[in-house]
Design a protein around this motif. Sequence first.
Motif, PDB file in Angstrom:
ATOM      1  N   UNK A 148     -43.011 -14.732 -25.325  1.00  0.00           N
ATOM      2  CA  UNK A 148     -41.778 -15.137 -24.656  1.00  0.00           C
ATOM      3  C   UNK A 148     -41.474 -14.154 -23.533  1.00  0.00           C
ATOM      4  N   UNK A 149     -40.900 -14.627 -22.460  1.00  0.00           N
ATOM      5  CA  UNK A 149     -40.545 -13.722 -21.380  1.00  0.00           C
ATOM      6  C   UNK A 149     -39.464 -12.739 -21.827  1.00  0.00           C
ATOM      7  N   UNK A 150     -39.349 -11.649 -21.096  1.00  0.00           N
ATOM      8  CA  UNK A 150     -38.339 -10.647 -21.437  1.00  0.00           C
ATOM      9  C   UNK A 150     -36.958 -11.273 -21.381  1.00  0.00           C
ATOM     10  N   UNK A 151     -36.103 -10.799 -22.240  1.00  0.00           N
ATOM     11  CA  UNK A 151     -34.757 -11.363 -22.322  1.00  0.00           C
ATOM     12  C   UNK A 151     -33.991 -11.105 -21.030  1.00  0.00           C
ATOM     13  N   UNK A 152     -33.332 -12.130 -20.581  1.00  0.00           N
ATOM     14  CA  UNK A 152     -32.513 -12.027 -19.385  1.00  0.00           C
ATOM     15  C   UNK A 152     -31.271 -11.209 -19.711  1.00  0.00           C
ATOM     16  N   UNK A 153     -30.928 -10.222 -18.894  1.00  0.00           N
ATOM     17  CA  UNK A 153     -29.746  -9.432 -19.200  1.00  0.00           C
ATOM     18  C   UNK A 153     -28.465 -10.255 -19.206  1.00  0.00           C
ATOM     19  N   UNK A 154     -28.459 -11.378 -18.491  1.00  0.00           N
ATOM     20  CA  UNK A 154     -27.289 -12.244 -18.491  1.00  0.00           C
ATOM     21  C   UNK A 154     -27.297 -13.251 -19.621  1.00  0.00           C
ATOM     22  N   UNK A 155     -28.319 -13.175 -20.493  1.00  0.00           N
ATOM     23  CA  UNK A 155     -28.442 -14.120 -21.594  1.00  0.00           C
ATOM     24  C   UNK A 155     -27.323 -13.900 -22.603  1.00  0.00           C
ATOM     25  N   UNK A 156     -26.818 -14.982 -23.123  1.00  0.00           N
ATOM     26  CA  UNK A 156     -25.720 -14.932 -24.080  1.00  0.00           C
ATOM     27  C   UNK A 156     -26.266 -15.234 -25.462  1.00  0.00           C
ATOM     28  N   UNK A 157     -25.908 -14.443 -26.422  1.00  0.00           N
ATOM     29  CA  UNK A 157     -26.336 -14.673 -27.800  1.00  0.00           C
ATOM     30  C   UNK A 157     -25.480 -15.783 -28.405  1.00  0.00           C
ATOM     31  N   UNK A 158     -26.110 -16.626 -29.198  1.00  0.00           N
ATOM     32  CA  UNK A 158     -25.459 -17.825 -29.726  1.00  0.00           C
ATOM     33  C   UNK A 158     -24.385 -17.479 -30.754  1.00  0.00           C
ATOM     34  N   UNK A 159     -24.704 -16.662 -31.740  1.00  0.00           N
ATOM     35  CA  UNK A 159     -23.756 -16.393 -32.824  1.00  0.00           C
ATOM     36  C   UNK A 159     -22.483 -15.700 -32.321  1.00  0.00           C
ATOM     37  N   UNK A 160     -22.580 -14.651 -31.487  1.00  0.00           N
ATOM     38  CA  UNK A 160     -21.323 -14.069 -30.992  1.00  0.00           C
ATOM     39  C   UNK A 160     -20.492 -15.046 -30.158  1.00  0.00           C
ATOM     40  N   UNK A 161     -21.135 -15.871 -29.354  1.00  0.00           N
ATOM     41  CA  UNK A 161     -20.389 -16.843 -28.553  1.00  0.00           C
ATOM     42  C   UNK A 161     -19.694 -17.863 -29.457  1.00  0.00           C
ATOM     43  N   UNK A 162     -20.374 -18.317 -30.504  1.00  0.00           N
ATOM     44  CA  UNK A 162     -19.755 -19.257 -31.435  1.00  0.00           C
ATOM     45  C   UNK A 162     -18.624 -18.593 -32.216  1.00  0.00           C
ATOM     46  N   UNK A 163     -18.796 -17.348 -32.602  1.00  0.00           N
ATOM     47  CA  UNK A 163     -17.750 -16.615 -33.331  1.00  0.00           C
ATOM     48  C   UNK A 163     -16.508 -16.468 -32.454  1.00  0.00           C
ATOM     49  N   UNK A 164     -16.717 -16.115 -31.183  1.00  0.00           N
ATOM     50  CA  UNK A 164     -15.591 -15.980 -30.260  1.00  0.00           C
ATOM     51  C   UNK A 164     -14.867 -17.301 -30.097  1.00  0.00           C
ATOM     52  N   UNK A 165     -15.628 -18.378 -29.939  1.00  0.00           N
ATOM     53  CA  UNK A 165     -15.015 -19.697 -29.824  1.00  0.00           C
ATOM     54  C   UNK A 165     -14.294 -20.100 -31.096  1.00  0.00           C
ATOM     55  N   UNK A 166     -14.866 -19.792 -32.254  1.00  0.00           N
ATOM     56  CA  UNK A 166     -14.251 -20.102 -33.540  1.00  0.00           C
ATOM     57  C   UNK A 166     -12.895 -19.426 -33.664  1.00  0.00           C
ATOM     58  N   UNK A 167     -12.794 -18.216 -33.134  1.00  0.00           N
ATOM     59  CA  UNK A 167     -11.535 -17.470 -33.193  1.00  0.00           C
ATOM     60  C   UNK A 167     -10.578 -17.840 -32.062  1.00  0.00           C
ATOM     61  N   UNK A 168     -11.005 -18.753 -31.173  1.00  0.00           N
ATOM     62  CA  UNK A 168     -10.144 -19.205 -30.095  1.00  0.00           C
ATOM     63  C   UNK A 168     -10.163 -18.313 -28.874  1.00  0.00           C
ATOM     64  N   UNK A 169     -11.170 -17.449 -28.787  1.00  0.00           N
ATOM     65  CA  UNK A 169     -11.302 -16.559 -27.639  1.00  0.00           C
ATOM     66  C   UNK A 169     -12.357 -17.092 -26.677  1.00  0.00           C
ATOM     67  N   UNK A 170     -12.330 -16.574 -25.464  1.00  0.00           N
ATOM     68  CA  UNK A 170     -13.325 -16.942 -24.461  1.00  0.00           C
ATOM     69  C   UNK A 170     -14.714 -16.537 -24.954  1.00  0.00           C
ATOM     70  N   UNK A 171     -15.694 -17.448 -24.942  1.00  0.00           N
ATOM     71  CA  UNK A 171     -17.040 -17.084 -25.395  1.00  0.00           C
ATOM     72  C   UNK A 171     -17.737 -16.093 -24.473  1.00  0.00           C
ATOM     73  N   UNK A 172     -17.245 -15.925 -23.255  1.00  0.00           N
ATOM     74  CA  UNK A 172     -17.882 -15.002 -22.309  1.00  0.00           C
ATOM     75  C   UNK A 172     -17.361 -13.579 -22.467  1.00  0.00           C
ATOM     76  N   UNK A 173     -16.038 -13.416 -22.499  1.00  0.00           N
ATOM     77  CA  UNK A 173     -15.485 -12.059 -22.478  1.00  0.00           C
ATOM     78  C   UNK A 173     -14.752 -11.669 -23.756  1.00  0.00           C
ATOM     79  N   UNK A 174     -14.407 -12.613 -24.602  1.00  0.00           N
ATOM     80  CA  UNK A 174     -13.699 -12.371 -25.853  1.00  0.00           C
ATOM     81  C   UNK A 174     -12.275 -11.867 -25.632  1.00  0.00           C
ATOM     82  N   UNK A 175     -11.753 -11.985 -24.417  1.00  0.00           N
ATOM     83  CA  UNK A 175     -10.401 -11.505 -24.135  1.00  0.00           C
ATOM     84  C   UNK A 175      -9.429 -12.649 -23.874  1.00  0.00           C
ATOM     85  N   UNK A 176      -9.862 -13.621 -23.100  1.00  0.00           N
ATOM     86  CA  UNK A 176      -8.985 -14.736 -22.751  1.00  0.00           C
ATOM     87  C   UNK A 176      -8.897 -15.757 -23.864  1.00  0.00           C
TER      88      UNK A 176
END
Length: 143
Positions: A8-36
């Motif tokens: 597999x190619x090297x991981x893109x630094x801008x790549x978003x991990x699935x589980x943290x993004x889903x956890x942030x969304x589950x808690x009602x936070x922005x999946x990108x920054x976890x603040x909004x």
Amino acid sequence: MSLTIKTAPAADPGEVKVVPAMRRGFLGHCPACNKGRLFGRFLKVADYCESCGTEFHHHRADDLPPYVVIFIVGHLLGYGILMTETRLEVPLWVHLATWPALTLILCLALLQPVKGAVVGLQYALGMHGFGAARAKKNHDEDN
């Protein structure tokens, strides 16, 4: 005859991990920054994050969250009803008062978090316009 193994190619630094993004969304936070906040109202996803500016208006979390909630609640309550019927002597009026109320409460409690997790999943996988939005955001941050 040579054997080649593709890695597999090297991981893109801008790549978003699935589980943290889903956890942030589950808690009602922005999946990108976890603040909004992800939601403007109960089930209305905000058009954009007020903290980092990530756009959410192109999400497609319409049908999957209710199906997931029905699946979860149906299994939990089905097991509860089965165990109550096989192990306890409960009058019928208790069943009629308990199970519909518990169904309604669990469905309402789970619908927004599950929808947030689905939006987070779409964001992490770059689905429905999120990939282009992330690429544009990363390009803007680089310049």
